[in-house]
Design an enzyme around this catalytic site. Structure first.
Site, short mmCIF file in Angstrom:
data_model
loop_
_atom_site.label_atom_id
_atom_site.label_comp_id
_atom_site.label_asym_id
_atom_site.label_seq_id
_atom_site.Cartn_x
_atom_site.Cartn_y
_atom_site.Cartn_z
N TYR A 1 9.45 23.29 -7.46
CA TYR A 1 9.01 23.70 -8.12
C TYR A 1 10.19 25.34 -8.01
O TYR A 1 9.77 26.05 -8.77
CB TYR A 1 7.34 24.37 -7.60
CG TYR A 1 7.03 25.90 -8.17
CD1 TYR A 1 6.57 25.50 -10.17
CD2 TYR A 1 7.27 26.85 -8.16
CE1 TYR A 1 6.03 26.06 -10.61
CE2 TYR A 1 6.25 28.10 -8.87
CZ TYR A 1 6.00 28.08 -9.91
OH TYR A 1 5.46 29.26 -11.21
N SER B 1 8.64 32.89 -12.22
CA SER B 1 7.96 33.01 -11.38
C SER B 1 8.24 33.89 -9.88
O SER B 1 9.37 33.32 -10.12
CB SER B 1 7.74 31.74 -10.20
OG SER B 1 6.65 31.88 -9.14
C1 BGC Z 1 2.57 29.64 -9.28
C2 BGC Z 1 1.27 30.00 -8.68
C3 BGC Z 1 0.68 30.93 -7.53
C4 BGC Z 1 1.59 31.69 -7.30
C5 BGC Z 1 1.52 32.80 -6.27
C6 BGC Z 1 3.03 30.64 -9.10
O1 BGC Z 1 4.10 30.31 -9.78
O2 BGC Z 1 2.15 29.00 -10.56
O3 BGC Z 1 0.30 28.97 -8.80
O4 BGC Z 1 -0.67 30.82 -7.41
O5 BGC Z 1 3.00 31.19 -8.21
O6 BGC Z 1 2.42 31.72 -5.27
#
Ligand code: BGC
Length: 260
Positions: A158, A145
């Site tokens: 996360y 991400s």
């Molecule tokens: C998340 C999303 C989020 C995006 C940008 C991703 O890794 O799973 O929920 O909208 O990052 O913040």
């Protein structure tokens, strides 16, 4: 360009929705045999595999919780035995978790996110690498991400899991590189999927999110899936140990478009 994926065997985790679904479709339409992992929604897995089969792809569904080491190991072993090897592992399964400031976080919620997003990919990669290193080929694509580099208040588990997965990938790439095995990450930005539907379905939240993206819009799952297909193909044969961002420049701090 011919990305030559025909006949490859790919296990994709979390493939019954969102990015996993899109990546499965892209690979299936390129002639890849798909191991479709899901956990909670068999009806979605059936729907996706029905669509994949229309492309002529061979699809096998497998229910497993990747955060459980035994289930993850058994799943990889099942596909290795069934296929006689494995070419591609896409570690896609992941959750955002519930918003909570670090000092208020519920421990079991925090651990759940890290177990699914970091331990899960490790468990699957550990098993897959044994075979890939022995067969001297293979690629592991870990879906991270933009939050492997951007802090995200309220989502410490996360961000920690994605940053950890990024560094784990680079380490595995070093370890397996001399065996011809590639390990790398694809880091999506804000892509329109069920994971962030609560944000993009609300106009005010959507505007706030888009203001953080220099490219001025959210991404579509297919825009990530096409890059994933390239990265797992032999056309990307010299790309390993790094992260490829598919994020409309989100990681480059859109708020710095003005001022500073
Ligand atoms: C998340 C999303 C989020 C995006 C940008 C991703 O890794 O799973 O929920 O909208 O990052 O913040």
């Amino acid at each position: 360009m011919d990305i030559s994926l025909k006949g490859k065997r790919a296990l994709i985790t979390g493939a019954s929705s969102g990015l996993g679904e899109a990546i499965s479709k892209e690979l299936a339409s390129s002639g890849v045999n798909i191991g479709l992992n899901y956990h909670s929604h068999p009806e979605d897995a059936d729907r996706v595999s029905g669509e994949l089969e229309k492309t002529g792809a061979e699809v096998i569904e497998f229910r497993a919780d990747v955060s459980d080491s035994k289930q993850a190991f058994d799943m990889v072993d099942f596909f290795v035995k069934k296929w006689g090897g494995i070419d591609i592992l896409v570690n896609n399964a992941g959750i955002d978790g519930k918003h909570a400031l670090s000092w208020e976080a519920d421990l079991s919620e925090w651990e759940k996110v890290v177990k699914i997003n970091l331990f899960g990919p490790f468990y699957c990669a550990r098993e897959a690498l044994k075979h890939m290193v022995a067969q001297k080929k293979g690629v592991i694509l870990n879906i991270t991400s933009v939050h492997e580099t951007i802090p995200w208040s309220g989502y410490g588990s996360y961000t920690a899991s994605k940053a950890g997965l990024s560094m784990l990938s680079k380490t595995m790439a070093q370890e397996a590189g001399s065996s011809g095995v590639r390990v790398l990450c694809l880091a999506p930005g804000a892509i329109k999927t069920p994971i962030n539907q609560n944000v993009w379905s609300n106009p005010e939240n959507l505007n706030d999110l888009v203001s953080k993206i220099p490219f001025g819009r959210m991404g579509e799952p297919e825009e990530v899936a096409r890059v994933a297909a390239f990265l797992v193909s032999d056309a990307a044969s010299y790309i390993t140990g790094c992260t490829v961002f598919v994020d409309g420049a989100m990681k480059d701090y859109a708020n710095f478009i003005h001022g500073g």
